[in-house]
Design a protein around this motif. Structure first.
Motif, PDB file in Angstrom:
ATOM      1  N   ASP A   9       0.890  -1.136  -0.023  1.00 55.69           N
ATOM      2  CA  ASP A   9      -0.085   0.184  -0.012  1.00 55.69           C
ATOM      3  C   ASP A   9       0.889   1.283   0.109  1.00 55.69           C
ATOM      4  N   ARG A  10       0.549   2.136  -0.892  1.00 56.11           N
ATOM      5  CA  ARG A  10       1.021   3.468  -0.909  1.00 56.11           C
ATOM      6  C   ARG A  10       0.190   4.330  -0.518  1.00 56.11           C
ATOM      7  N   TYR A  11       0.607   5.334   0.287  1.00 60.55           N
ATOM      8  CA  TYR A  11      -0.247   6.478   1.064  1.00 60.55           C
ATOM      9  C   TYR A  11       0.184   7.699   0.560  1.00 60.55           C
ATOM     10  N   THR A  12      -0.869   8.492   0.221  1.00 62.38           N
ATOM     11  CA  THR A  12      -0.730   9.999   0.059  1.00 62.38           C
ATOM     12  C   THR A  12      -1.691  10.694   1.129  1.00 62.38           C
ATOM     13  N   ALA A  13      -1.253  11.899   1.664  1.00 59.85           N
ATOM     14  CA  ALA A  13      -2.231  12.935   2.454  1.00 59.85           C
ATOM     15  C   ALA A  13      -1.470  14.140   2.711  1.00 59.85           C
ATOM     16  N   SER A  14      -2.239  14.948   3.315  1.00 64.60           N
ATOM     17  CA  SER A  14      -1.828  16.214   3.808  1.00 64.60           C
ATOM     18  C   SER A  14      -2.116  16.592   5.451  1.00 64.60           C
ATOM     19  N   LYS A  15      -1.368  16.958   5.997  1.00 63.43           N
ATOM     20  CA  LYS A  15      -1.701  16.993   7.462  1.00 63.43           C
ATOM     21  C   LYS A  15      -1.251  18.493   7.766  1.00 63.43           C
ATOM     22  N   SER A  16      -2.257  19.118   8.537  1.00 59.19           N
ATOM     23  CA  SER A  16      -1.999  20.409   9.093  1.00 59.19           C
ATOM     24  C   SER A  16      -2.844  20.616  10.533  1.00 59.19           C
ATOM     25  N   GLU A  17      -2.317  21.697  11.115  1.00 59.16           N
ATOM     26  CA  GLU A  17      -2.932  21.806  12.736  1.00 59.16           C
ATOM     27  C   GLU A  17      -3.201  23.141  12.929  1.00 59.16           C
ATOM     28  N   TRP A  18      -3.892  23.367  13.994  1.00 63.06           N
ATOM     29  CA  TRP A  18      -3.755  24.649  14.879  1.00 63.06           C
ATOM     30  C   TRP A  18      -3.483  24.144  16.176  1.00 63.06           C
ATOM     31  N   THR A  19      -2.650  24.812  16.755  1.00 62.77           N
ATOM     32  CA  THR A  19      -2.042  24.563  18.065  1.00 62.77           C
ATOM     33  C   THR A  19      -2.126  25.518  19.115  1.00 62.77           C
ATOM     34  N   PHE A  20      -2.441  25.288  20.294  1.00 68.30           N
ATOM     35  CA  PHE A  20      -2.445  26.474  21.251  1.00 68.30           C
ATOM     36  C   PHE A  20      -1.590  25.960  22.468  1.00 68.30           C
ATOM     37  N   LEU A  21      -0.777  26.878  22.917  1.00 71.31           N
ATOM     38  CA  LEU A  21       0.253  26.335  24.026  1.00 71.31           C
ATOM     39  C   LEU A  21       0.146  27.252  25.095  1.00 71.31           C
ATOM     40  N   LEU A  22       0.278  27.052  26.336  1.00 76.12           N
ATOM     41  CA  LEU A  22       0.777  27.975  27.177  1.00 76.12           C
ATOM     42  C   LEU A  22       2.258  27.542  27.707  1.00 76.12           C
ATOM     43  N   ASN A  23       2.973  28.773  27.496  1.00 77.18           N
ATOM     44  CA  ASN A  23       4.593  28.247  27.329  1.00 77.18           C
ATOM     45  C   ASN A  23       5.176  29.302  28.764  1.00 77.18           C
ATOM     46  N   GLY A  24       6.232  28.558  29.382  1.00 74.99           N
ATOM     47  CA  GLY A  24       7.001  29.198  30.297  1.00 74.99           C
ATOM     48  C   GLY A  24       8.504  29.366  29.839  1.00 74.99           C
ATOM     49  N   TYR A  25       9.044  30.351  30.170  1.00 77.50           N
ATOM     50  CA  TYR A  25      10.569  30.441  29.647  1.00 77.50           C
ATOM     51  C   TYR A  25      11.418  31.134  31.004  1.00 77.50           C
ATOM     52  N   VAL A  26      12.700  30.499  30.774  1.00 82.22           N
ATOM     53  CA  VAL A  26      13.481  31.141  31.772  1.00 82.22           C
ATOM     54  C   VAL A  26      14.635  31.759  31.155  1.00 82.22           C
ATOM     55  N   ASP A  27      14.837  32.996  31.234  1.00 82.95           N
ATOM     56  CA  ASP A  27      16.034  33.886  30.475  1.00 82.95           C
ATOM     57  C   ASP A  27      17.267  33.496  31.503  1.00 82.95           C
ATOM     58  N   LEU A  28      18.462  33.366  30.866  1.00 78.94           N
ATOM     59  CA  LEU A  28      19.490  32.817  31.444  1.00 78.94           C
ATOM     60  C   LEU A  28      20.755  33.971  31.453  1.00 78.94           C
ATOM     61  N   GLY A  29      20.180  35.191  31.431  1.00 80.26           N
ATOM     62  CA  GLY A  29      21.183  36.171  31.641  1.00 80.26           C
ATOM     63  C   GLY A  29      21.608  36.829  30.023  1.00 80.26           C
ATOM     64  N   THR A  30      21.866  38.125  30.272  1.00 84.93           N
ATOM     65  CA  THR A  30      22.054  38.876  28.966  1.00 84.93           C
ATOM     66  C   THR A  30      23.545  39.398  28.815  1.00 84.93           C
ATOM     67  N   TRP A  31      24.275  38.901  27.725  1.00 93.64           N
ATOM     68  CA  TRP A  31      25.561  39.285  27.284  1.00 93.64           C
ATOM     69  C   TRP A  31      25.493  39.975  26.021  1.00 93.64           C
ATOM     70  N   ASN A  32      25.998  41.513  25.912  1.00 95.58           N
ATOM     71  CA  ASN A  32      25.920  42.206  24.564  1.00 95.58           C
ATOM     72  C   ASN A  32      24.765  41.829  24.074  1.00 95.58           C
ATOM     73  N   LYS A  33      23.621  42.206  24.526  1.00 98.28           N
ATOM     74  CA  LYS A  33      22.157  42.231  24.131  1.00 98.28           C
ATOM     75  C   LYS A  33      21.825  40.971  23.602  1.00 98.28           C
ATOM     76  N   ILE A  34      22.364  39.632  24.075  1.00 98.37           N
ATOM     77  CA  ILE A  34      21.916  38.394  23.656  1.00 98.37           C
ATOM     78  C   ILE A  34      21.675  37.866  24.910  1.00 98.37           C
ATOM     79  N   THR A  35      20.540  37.094  24.930  1.00 92.24           N
ATOM     80  CA  THR A  35      20.017  36.159  26.036  1.00 92.24           C
ATOM     81  C   THR A  35      19.554  34.911  25.629  1.00 92.24           C
ATOM     82  N   PRO A  36      20.352  33.644  26.144  1.00 95.34           N
ATOM     83  CA  PRO A  36      19.750  32.482  25.981  1.00 95.34           C
ATOM     84  C   PRO A  36      18.743  32.275  26.667  1.00 95.34           C
TER      85      PRO A  36
END
Length: 307
Positions: free
Chosen positions: A132-159
Motif C-alpha cells: 500500500d502506498r499512501y498520500t495525504a496532507s496534514k495541518s494543525e491549529w496548536t494552542f500552548l501555554l509556555n514558560g521560559y527562563v532567561d539565562l542572563g544577557t551578554w552584549n544584548k544576547i539572552t539565551p
C-alpha cells in the motif's frame, strides 16, 4: 610737633603686624564661587509586564506508526515509509514578564499542510501480500501555554530555555491508499485495492520544549531564534472508501504519535515598557570649608611726646 623715638617704634611695630597678617591671609585658599554639581543618574530599564509576539518557522515532522482496521486481515504489517515534507507555520501570542528571568506567554499557531508519503507491506500465511502506498496532507491549529527562563544577557544576547503544554487540532486531508495485491486473499475484506478518505480532524494533547537566543534590537523589541521539539499527539483520516464506492466497515487511517523538530524566528514587542532615563539633575553644593585665621591683636595705643 616732633615725634618721639617711642612713637616711631610703635608705628613701625604696627605696620609690621599688619604686613605679616596680610601675608598669612594670602597663604590660605580663598573660597570659590558656587558652581552647580551635575549628577548623571545611571540608566534604568523598566519593562512593562506585557508583551506581544509573532513567530514564523518550518516544521520537520515524524509519525511513529500507522494503523488501519484492515491490518487485522494480515498476519503482519510493516510500515516501510512514513515521511512528511517540511511545512511552514505562523503564530501569534501575548505574554507577561514576571521578572527579568521568568516570563510566560499563550500562543496560537497555524501549522501549514505537510504532504505525507507512506508505504507499507502486509503479509498473510501462505505467502500472500499487499503493498500500500499512501498520500495525504496534514495541518494543525496548536494552542500552548509556555514558560521560559532567561539565562542572563551578554552584549544584548539572552539565551533561554522553556516548555509548553496545550492542545492541537490535527487534520488529515486528501488521503489516498493505492494498493497492489499478490492474490485475492490478500485483499479479502478490504473492500477493494484502492481507497480514499474525507478530511477529518482530531483534538489531541500537545507539549513542547524550547531552546534559543534572543537579541535586543531596540529598547522595546527583541528578536528570537529558537529550536522547538513538539509532540502533537495523534491524528486520523476520515473513513476509507474504496474507489468503487464500497464501504464495508469504518476504518480510518490512524497516525500515532506525531512529533516535529521546529526552527522558528520570533519577534517580541513590549506593550508599554519603554526604557526610562532619569533626567540630569543639578544642585548647588555648599562651598568647601576655608580656614579663617584669628583676627590680629589690636594695635598698641599711640604714644605722644610731651615735649
Amino acid at each position: 610737633m616732633a615725634v618721639s623715638r617711642l612713637g616711631i617704634s610703635s608705628l613701625a611695630a604696627l605696620v609690621a603686624v599688619i604686613t605679616v597678617t596680610a601675608a598669612r591671609a594670602a597663604d590660605y585658599p580663598q573660597p570659590l564661587p558656587q558652581q552647580p554639581i551635575i549628577i548623571q543618574q545611571p540608566e534604568v530599564e523598566e519593562f512593562s509586564g506585557w508583551y506581544l509576539r509573532g513567530d514564523i518557522g518550518f516544521s520537520n515532522q515524524h509519525v511513529d506508526s500507522l494503523f488501519n482496521a484492515n491490518y487485522d486481515n494480515f498476519d503482519s504489517v510493516q510500515n516501510i515509509n512514513k515521511d512528511f515534507d517540511s511545512a511552514p507555520f505562523f503564530g501569534l501570542g501575548i505574554g507577561y514578564y514576571v521578572n527579568d528571568w521568568l516570563r510566560f506567554d499563550v500562543t496560537g499557531e497555524y501549522r501549514g499542510k505537510a504532504n505525507f508519503h507512506g508505504f507499507d507491506v502486509g503479509t498473510i500465511s501462505g505467502g500472500g501480500s499487499a503493498d500500500d502506498r499512501y498520500t495525504a496532507s496534514k495541518s494543525e491549529w496548536t494552542f500552548l501555554l509556555n514558560g521560559y527562563v532567561d539565562l542572563g544577557t551578554w552584549n544584548k544576547i539572552t539565551p533561554f530555555v522553556g516548555g509548553g503544554v496545550g492542545f492541537s487540532r490535527n487534520t488529515i486531508s486528501n488521503f489516498g491508499d493505492f494498493s497492489t495485491c499478490t492474490n485475492s486473499l490478500s485483499c479479502a475484506g478490504s473492500g477493494g485495492s484502492d481507497a480514499y478518505a474525507d478530511s477529518a480532524s482530531k483534538w489531541s494533547f500537545a507539549w513542547a520544549l524550547y531552546a534559543g537566543l534572543a537579541y535586543r534590537l531596540t529598547r522595546n523589541v527583541a528578536i528570537e531564534f529558537a529550536y522547538r521539539y513538539i509532540d502533537l499527539g495523534d491524528a486520523q483520516s476520515g473513513d476509507l472508501i474504496a474507489f468503487d464506492g464500497t464501504n464495508n466497515f469504518n476504518n480510518p487511517m490512524e497516525f500515532h504519535h506525531l512529533t516535529s523538530h521546529d526552527f522558528k524566528l520570533g519577534l517580541r514587542v513590549n506593550l508599554d515598557g519603554f526604557n526610562e532615563f532619569r533626567p540630569v539633575q543639578q544642585y548647588y553644593a555648599p562651598p568647601p570649608s576655608v580656614y579663617a585665621p584669628p583676627p590680629p591683636p589690636p594695635p598698641p595705643p599711640l604714644l605722644r611726646s610731651r615735649g
